[in-house]
Design an enzyme around this catalytic site. Structure first.
Site, mmCIF file in Angstrom:
data_model
loop_
_atom_site.group_PDB
_atom_site.id
_atom_site.type_symbol
_atom_site.label_atom_id
_atom_site.label_comp_id
_atom_site.label_asym_id
_atom_site.label_seq_id
_atom_site.Cartn_x
_atom_site.Cartn_y
_atom_site.Cartn_z
ATOM 1 N N ASP A 1 0.830 -1.211 0.000
ATOM 2 C CA ASP A 1 0.000 0.000 0.000
ATOM 3 C C ASP A 1 0.865 1.263 0.000
ATOM 4 O O ASP A 1 1.962 1.276 0.571
ATOM 5 C CB ASP A 1 -0.907 -0.009 1.248
ATOM 6 N N HIS B 1 2.065 3.577 -9.282
ATOM 7 C CA HIS B 1 1.857 2.144 -9.516
ATOM 8 C C HIS B 1 3.024 1.550 -10.300
ATOM 9 O O HIS B 1 3.429 0.417 -10.060
ATOM 10 C CB HIS B 1 0.534 1.912 -10.256
ATOM 11 N N LEU C 1 10.731 -20.580 -5.251
ATOM 12 C CA LEU C 1 9.831 -19.674 -4.521
ATOM 13 C C LEU C 1 8.458 -19.723 -5.189
ATOM 14 O O LEU C 1 8.363 -19.700 -6.417
ATOM 15 C CB LEU C 1 10.375 -18.237 -4.593
HETATM 16 C C1 IPE Z 1 -5.297 -2.699 -0.046
HETATM 17 O O1 IPE Z 1 -5.019 -1.354 -0.245
HETATM 18 C C2 IPE Z 1 -5.329 -3.421 -1.358
HETATM 19 C C3 IPE Z 1 -4.063 -3.524 -2.034
HETATM 20 C C4 IPE Z 1 -2.885 -3.170 -1.594
HETATM 21 C C5 IPE Z 1 -4.100 -4.146 -3.339
HETATM 22 P P1 IPE Z 1 -6.179 -0.260 -0.330
HETATM 23 O O2 IPE Z 1 -5.520 1.037 -0.544
HETATM 24 O O3 IPE Z 1 -7.196 -0.670 -1.336
HETATM 25 O O4 IPE Z 1 -6.834 -0.383 1.115
HETATM 26 P P2 IPE Z 1 -7.730 0.653 1.924
HETATM 27 O O5 IPE Z 1 -8.755 1.159 0.977
HETATM 28 O O6 IPE Z 1 -6.837 1.738 2.406
HETATM 29 O O7 IPE Z 1 -8.287 -0.135 3.049
HETATM 30 C C1 IPE Z 2 -1.663 0.263 -3.373
HETATM 31 O O1 IPE Z 2 -1.423 1.619 -3.376
HETATM 32 C C2 IPE Z 2 -1.925 -0.294 -4.742
HETATM 33 C C3 IPE Z 2 -3.317 -0.679 -4.996
HETATM 34 C C4 IPE Z 2 -4.280 -0.683 -4.112
HETATM 35 C C5 IPE Z 2 -3.641 -1.078 -6.350
HETATM 36 P P1 IPE Z 2 -2.603 2.681 -3.340
HETATM 37 O O2 IPE Z 2 -2.990 2.976 -4.743
HETATM 38 O O3 IPE Z 2 -3.697 2.210 -2.470
HETATM 39 O O4 IPE Z 2 -1.877 3.928 -2.709
HETATM 40 P P2 IPE Z 2 -2.442 4.907 -1.595
HETATM 41 O O5 IPE Z 2 -2.875 4.068 -0.431
HETATM 42 O O6 IPE Z 2 -3.595 5.639 -2.201
HETATM 43 O O7 IPE Z 2 -1.288 5.791 -1.271
HETATM 44 MG MG MG Z 3 -4.107 2.401 -0.481
#
Ligand code: IPE
Ligand code: IPE
Ligand code: MG
Length: 253
Positions: free
Chosen positions: A22, A39, A133
């Protein structure tokens, strides 16, 4: 890794590490860039984490790449994530094979485009023989979906007269949900500073050690990974028993 100098019951290296990757969006925002930029940087961090896991003898790495709730994001972001997924699948297979990494996708892939589904099938088949792995990538994955899906599988078996409802146990349900063939995650890492599970492996994480790091996913490097492992190795895993019982068990093995 530095090991530890405490004399509590020590645990060895995690066999299976799960990661909620995240913070890509915030990482990009800090740089005045689009979430897409974050991303893409996140994909490089995946490559680095896979190499680290392999080098350190971790048997399974399970990465949360796209949740069942992430479909709700702006459609442009979803489109970019799907394209990125296809590109990574296309590009990384030779490297995975070179490093003995077996790739598997967990989640409901039926919602993906036919093109993406084909790339997934191809990449899984191309790496199926690798044994160093196991890399599980959770895409359109939700822990609740996983459990419901397993329940449906068992309900069909009951309907077909293959099993009785009383035969349904933790073991039978555990055998029809994702990751049934690998040891459950020992360690869950979440980057990005939030302390929640966000519908990741709800069943499989029952006894995982949880580790939350402030670092945003694109910045998660070998040092950050090693720190998480170090912290894990200092934990005392009791599985409901007392410390004394765990010490006796470890002494007798
Ligand atoms: C969790 O992250 C999902 C992934 C890392 C793929 P999110 O950014 O979607 O989670 P929330 O919305 O903060 O709970
Ligand atoms: C995690 O990073 C990747 C996915 C959920 C696809 P985020 O896109 O949730 O990044 P933040 O949490 O908004 O910084
Ligand atoms: Mg996120």
């Amino acid at each position: 890794m530095t090991g530890t100098d405490t004399n509590q019951v020590l645990v060895g290296l995690p066999r299976h590490v799960a990661i909620i990757m995240d913070g890509n969006g915030r990482w990009a925002k800090q740089r005045g860039k689009s979430r897409t930029f974050g991303h893409k940087a996140g994909a490089s961090a995946v490559r680095r984490a896979v190499a680290f896991a392999r080098r350190n003898g971790i048997e399974a790495l399970t990465l949360f790449a796209f949740s069942s709730e992430n479909w709700g994001r702006p459609s442009a972001e979803v489109t970019v994530l799907m394209e990125l997924f296809i590109n990574v699948l296309k590009r990384e297979v030779p490297q995975l094979n070179k490093n003995g990494v077996r790739l598997r996708i967990i989640g409901d892939t039926s919602r993906f485009s036919r093109r993406l589904q084909e790339h997934i099938t191809k990449a899984e088949a191309a790496t199926a023989g690798n044994t160093d792995l196991v890399l599980n990538v959770a895409a359109n994955y939700g822990g609740r979906w996983d459990i419901v899906n397993g329940c449906q599988t068992l309900a069909k078996k009951v309907l077909a007269g293959e099993i009785n409802p009383e035969d349904i146990t933790e073991d039978t349900l555990g055998s029809v949900i994702s990751l049934a063939d690998v040891a459950p995650p020992d360690l869950l890492i979440r980057t990005g500073g939030d302390m929640r599970v966000s519908n990741f492996l709800l069943w499989q994480l029952a006894y995982a050690e949880l580790y939350f790091a402030e670092v945003l996913w694109p910045d998660f490097d070998d040092h950050a990974f090693a720190e998480a492992i170090d912290c894990f190795m200092r934990r005392e895993r009791r599985f409901g028993l007392t410390s004394e019982q765990r010490e006796q068990m470890l002494a007798s093995t």
